[in-house]
Design an enzyme around this catalytic site. Sequence first.
Site, PDB file in Angstrom:
ATOM      1  N   ASP A  69      10.479   5.700  14.766  1.00 41.00           N
ATOM      2  CA  ASP A  69      10.337   7.135  14.523  1.00 41.00           C
ATOM      3  C   ASP A  69      10.896   7.897  15.725  1.00 41.00           C
ATOM      4  O   ASP A  69      10.476   7.666  16.865  1.00 41.00           O
ATOM      5  CB  ASP A  69       8.859   7.480  14.314  1.00 41.00           C
ATOM      6  CG  ASP A  69       8.637   8.960  13.997  1.00 41.00           C
ATOM      7  OD1 ASP A  69       9.629   9.677  13.763  1.00 41.00           O
ATOM      8  OD2 ASP A  69       7.472   9.390  13.983  1.00 41.00           O
ATOM      9  N   ARG A 124      13.073  17.503   8.559  1.00 35.44           N
ATOM     10  CA  ARG A 124      13.010  18.679   9.423  1.00 35.44           C
ATOM     11  C   ARG A 124      13.717  18.449  10.752  1.00 35.44           C
ATOM     12  O   ARG A 124      14.758  19.010  11.012  1.00 35.44           O
ATOM     13  CB  ARG A 124      11.557  19.105   9.656  1.00 35.44           C
ATOM     14  CG  ARG A 124      11.439  20.331  10.561  1.00 35.44           C
ATOM     15  CD  ARG A 124      10.092  21.023  10.496  1.00 35.44           C
ATOM     16  NE  ARG A 124       8.997  20.130  10.849  1.00 35.44           N
ATOM     17  CZ  ARG A 124       7.719  20.484  10.752  1.00 35.44           C
ATOM     18  NH1 ARG A 124       7.396  21.695  10.297  1.00 35.44           N
ATOM     19  NH2 ARG A 124       6.752  19.646  11.086  1.00 35.44           N
ATOM     20  N   GLU A 138       0.826  -1.214   0.000  1.00 35.80           N
ATOM     21  CA  GLU A 138       0.000   0.000   0.000  1.00 35.80           C
ATOM     22  C   GLU A 138       0.857   1.260   0.000  1.00 35.80           C
ATOM     23  O   GLU A 138       1.831   1.360   0.745  1.00 35.80           O
ATOM     24  CB  GLU A 138      -0.921   0.063   1.217  1.00 35.80           C
ATOM     25  CG  GLU A 138      -1.758   1.337   1.211  1.00 35.80           C
ATOM     26  CD  GLU A 138      -2.470   1.658   2.513  1.00 35.80           C
ATOM     27  OE1 GLU A 138      -3.112   2.720   2.591  1.00 35.80           O
ATOM     28  OE2 GLU A 138      -2.390   0.846   3.452  1.00 35.80           O
ATOM     29  N   ASP A 145      11.533  11.824  17.035  1.00 39.67           N
ATOM     30  CA  ASP A 145      11.171  13.214  16.771  1.00 39.67           C
ATOM     31  C   ASP A 145      11.776  14.120  17.842  1.00 39.67           C
ATOM     32  O   ASP A 145      11.663  13.836  19.039  1.00 39.67           O
ATOM     33  CB  ASP A 145       9.647  13.382  16.753  1.00 39.67           C
ATOM     34  CG  ASP A 145       9.213  14.690  16.129  1.00 39.67           C
ATOM     35  OD1 ASP A 145       9.681  15.753  16.601  1.00 39.67           O
ATOM     36  OD2 ASP A 145       8.419  14.668  15.172  1.00 39.67           O
TER      37      ASP A 145
END
Length: 522
Positions: free
Chosen positions: A193, A246, A128, A195
């Site tokens: 992940d 970022r 997907e 951050d």
Amino acid sequence: MPHSVSSNDSAPRDGDEEMLPDAPPAAENVDTAEGQSSETNDNKTEGNVKLEDLFAEDDDDDEFPASSTVDVKMASSPPPVQAAPVKAHSGIDEETMLAFYQRLFPFRHMFQWLNHGIMPSPDMTNREFAVFLQNEAVLRYQSYATAELFRKEILRLNPTRFEIGPVYSTNPRDRKSRPGIQMKPVAKELVFDIDMTDYDDVRTCCSKAEICHKCWAFITMAIKVIDNALREDFGFEHILWVYSGRRGAHAWVGDLKARQLSDDRRKALAGYLEVVKGNDKSGKRVNVRRPLHPHLARSIKLLEPHFNQTTLIDQDIFVGEQQAERILSLIPDKKLADALRRKWDSMPDRASTSKWNDIVTLAKTISGLDAKALKDARIDIVLEYTYPRLDAEVSKKMIHLLKSPFVVHPGTGRICVPIDGRAIEEFDPLAVPTVTELLNEIDEYDAKNPEGPVPSASDPAAEVGSVPDRRMQDYEKTRLKPYVDYFRSFVANLIQDERSGKRERGEEPTTKTTTTTDAMEF
């Protein structure tokens, strides 16, 4: 041709981009429209897994056209199917995005990475993709059978970015055309992940979306610790780290045994790497057993130098009254904590390095103090201020979507480039090129190096045994080249191991899970 990038960073959440809801659970036969899906119920009882049970080519790259062959006008293809809108607006104009996809995006090697081979297989056919369109809509359950179809469809849709999901038991596009079909996830890279916003309580230089070299050190620490654990404790080899564009980084673990992990095993593995827990700044966030697990003992050796430089010197984290009280709350001996408070109150501007040394110095003056408890407390403090802070939910479920490598971050315009995890100290996020800079670098190169006729092997002026020069690809004219080259090498190694593994097992490519006993057996 204008290639301007807006400085408007309108991220809709604290993370790097808006997160799509995950696909519906496999047990539910839900016919979900593009851009919409039901959230899985994370409160359902899951199998308990104890942590102690965790351990029982083709080089012809024609996809990058030369400048003279590129038409940067919008493709005159039918408009994309409309989908439910989400906030995913990009500050980069459509013409710039199309030029990027036409000239720089490594479609072939992206296909081979997700396909785990050169010849098309269900690993890609049933994969997907969620495509974020320029009109702020999202197309869910997209799939691509070949590298060329992948490239053509992305050029047609010209999205702001796209995210990658799992491999399903059937082509996700068929969920409507074949009523009653059971579509369940069967494989997906193990992903992580990290951050920077999760470090806002321990960094003083920046906050929220801002980063600098001083606070990027927290991401460097996290990559070192996680990469080391994945290799040493679980035996994974094909770990692709990617800059989020970022203020963060993603890990994609592509080993077969990682891709076939069930959700309960992914949850257990994420829990194994989750040490800093909770958001209560007044309470202790690290509670680990003694003696330390080998992973934590090894991590402390990696983190202590960073704690001394980043936490104590660069961030000077304990200089303020609030942060000073925070560290005092983590000292197990009340008499020592009171003595430290009196000293620091009399010297309000005392540097963090001095305050950290004061803990040991004053401890020697207090009788009856438990030296082991104090040593353990200091280790816990190092872990709390430096150990990786993961978004564990991203890792727990196979159906979670994650932003693709090499797409453009919609807020900064920077490319989500791969990172060599074993050379993370050399990576500079502030030096990662933007899409506008890359396109300008192509134009500048072409202006300085006008293309002449391609020499022929039959040219009498050519040296004996010489080969006609090939046309330089556009990415090779830019600062994107080392990132693409690293990715190509990574993919080649992954495919080689996939082939070797299949030959040893005597089997053909498959996306079906198998029951085996190996180092990852939980």
